[in-house]
Design a protein around this motif. Structure first.
Motif, PDB file in Angstrom:
ATOM      1  N   PHE A  26      15.255  22.083  62.476  1.00 22.35           N
ATOM      2  CA  PHE A  26      13.934  22.365  62.191  1.00 22.35           C
ATOM      3  C   PHE A  26      12.937  21.338  62.840  1.00 22.35           C
ATOM      4  O   PHE A  26      11.809  21.576  63.241  1.00 22.35           O
ATOM      5  N   LEU A  30      10.046  21.613  65.505  1.00 25.86           N
ATOM      6  CA  LEU A  30       8.820  21.307  65.255  1.00 25.86           C
ATOM      7  C   LEU A  30       8.283  20.045  66.029  1.00 25.86           C
ATOM      8  O   LEU A  30       6.958  20.011  66.321  1.00 25.86           O
ATOM      9  N   ALA A  61       4.588  22.583  57.342  1.00 29.58           N
ATOM     10  CA  ALA A  61       5.640  23.439  57.698  1.00 29.58           C
ATOM     11  C   ALA A  61       6.771  23.113  56.791  1.00 29.58           C
ATOM     12  O   ALA A  61       7.591  24.095  56.347  1.00 29.58           O
ATOM     13  N   LEU A  65       8.611  26.070  54.922  1.00 29.48           N
ATOM     14  CA  LEU A  65       9.984  26.332  54.963  1.00 29.48           C
ATOM     15  C   LEU A  65      10.620  26.146  53.314  1.00 29.48           C
ATOM     16  O   LEU A  65      11.525  26.906  53.176  1.00 29.48           O
ATOM     17  N   ILE A  71      11.628  29.634  60.523  1.00 25.90           N
ATOM     18  CA  ILE A  71      11.100  28.605  61.319  1.00 25.90           C
ATOM     19  C   ILE A  71      10.277  29.212  62.546  1.00 25.90           C
ATOM     20  O   ILE A  71       9.357  28.852  62.922  1.00 25.90           O
ATOM     21  N   GLN A  72      10.795  30.373  63.056  1.00 22.98           N
ATOM     22  CA  GLN A  72      10.186  30.923  64.022  1.00 22.98           C
ATOM     23  C   GLN A  72       8.743  31.474  63.814  1.00 22.98           C
ATOM     24  O   GLN A  72       7.920  31.369  64.866  1.00 22.98           O
ATOM     25  N   ILE A  74       7.037  29.765  61.622  1.00 19.88           N
ATOM     26  CA  ILE A  74       6.193  28.610  61.586  1.00 19.88           C
ATOM     27  C   ILE A  74       5.552  28.046  62.889  1.00 19.88           C
ATOM     28  O   ILE A  74       4.509  27.867  63.101  1.00 19.88           O
TER      29      ILE A  74
END
Ligand code: GLN
Length: 291
Positions: A26, A30, A61, A65, A71-72, A74
């Motif tokens: 992650f 990011l 984020a 989470l 995550i995609q 975000i």
């Protein structure tokens, strides 16, 4: 805040929520998105100061989470078949199994050098249509979806990947009422491909929270008592819009392989093939239309 401190803060905030390797991945995604730094660059720039605005993005984020958001969504993008795709909460996140479907269609079409006409039904992000178009630039690719919002995302993705796909709004369950007034008039396709909704309510208990709470239900679920509703509609649609000897490809529910084979046979498809994904699950089916 120094990048090193930001990373430590990120790791410790998510500790009880995800395994460490996942937190690492992650953070890498990011950093690439917010700091334009790849994993190695992060390690080389640990003492670089990060602005409050950027730190805030990471904090945001973390909150998302913790709420199990994929995550995609975000970062707003993912990769499919080696290509970048924008994703929003209105589109399913493309899955690796679907890459295998694209690979199958591509392999089977290799022997065909003429320009084919291909239709993707329920295109979502446009991942199937766009990756096919990218790999077969001389083919004419069409894609339909019931969701206007998904079609907007798919159009953006076609531009992003520099391909021409014709996108059309269509509810495939009601194709009979609408189709004649649409661009479909007088069209026949060499290939129809689809990854329609196929998850039954009874399977929801096996699904993870991030899918259940964040991915669009419209793209995923069907009723327990009629799980093949989309496949039936598409097989019927194909009676009119697939050329004789044209081929139909589906991604399917792994527990409904034999029912799917039967459905295609009942609809007069020949050479019906059931194919497993890399996990060994029945995941794809195809048939050739004989009129
Ligand atoms: N065709 C898209 C995909 O394969 C969307 C599928 C769907 O929304 N059911 O990811």
């Amino acid at each position: 805040m120094l990048l090193k401190t930001l990373r430590e803060h990120f790791y410790s905030s998510l500790k009880g929520d995800y395994p460490e390797t996942e937190i690492q991945s992650f953070f890498n995604l990011l950093s690439e998105c917010y700091l334009k730094m790849k994993g190695v660059e992060v390690s080389l720039n640990l003492y670089v100061p990060i602005s409050g605005k950027k730190t805030e993005k990471f904090d945001n984020a973390i909150t998302r989470l913790k709420n199990q958001e994929p995550i995609q969504y975000i970062i707003g993008s993912t990769e499919f078949y080696g290509l970048p795709f924008k994703v929003t909460e209105n589109t399913l996140i493309p899955r690796p199994e679907t890459e295998e479907l694209v690979q199958w269609v591509t392999d089977i079409s290799k022997s065909k050098t003429e320009s084919l006409s291909i239709l993707d039904i329920g295109t979502g992000t446009g991942c199937i249509a766009i990756s096919l178009s990218k790999n077969r630039p001389n083919d004419k690719v069409f894609a339909v979806d019931i969701s206007k919002k998904a079609l907007t995302v798919a159009r953006t993705n076609a531009k992003l990947n520099k391909v021409e796909v014709e996108f059309i709004e269509l509810d495939i369950l009601n194709w009979n009422h609408k189709v004649s007034s649409l661009e479909f008039k007088n069209k026949e396709f060499d290939i129809i491909v689809s990854n329609p909704p196929y998850v039954r309510a009874l399977e929801k208990s096996r699904m993870s929270d991030n899918v259940l709470r964040h991915e669009p239900p419209l793209a995923l679920y069907v009723d327990d008592d009629n799980p093949l509703i989309y496949y039936k509609a598409i097989a019927e649609f194909a009676q009119t819009y697939l050329k004789n000897k044209g081929q139909l490809f589906f991604e399917i529910n792994q527990y409904l392989g034999s029912e799917m084979v039967q459905l295609l046979k009942d609809c007069n498809f020949e050479d019906v093939v059931l194919k497993k994904d890399i996990f060994g699950n029945d995941r794809m089916v195809s048939g050739i239309k004989i009129s």
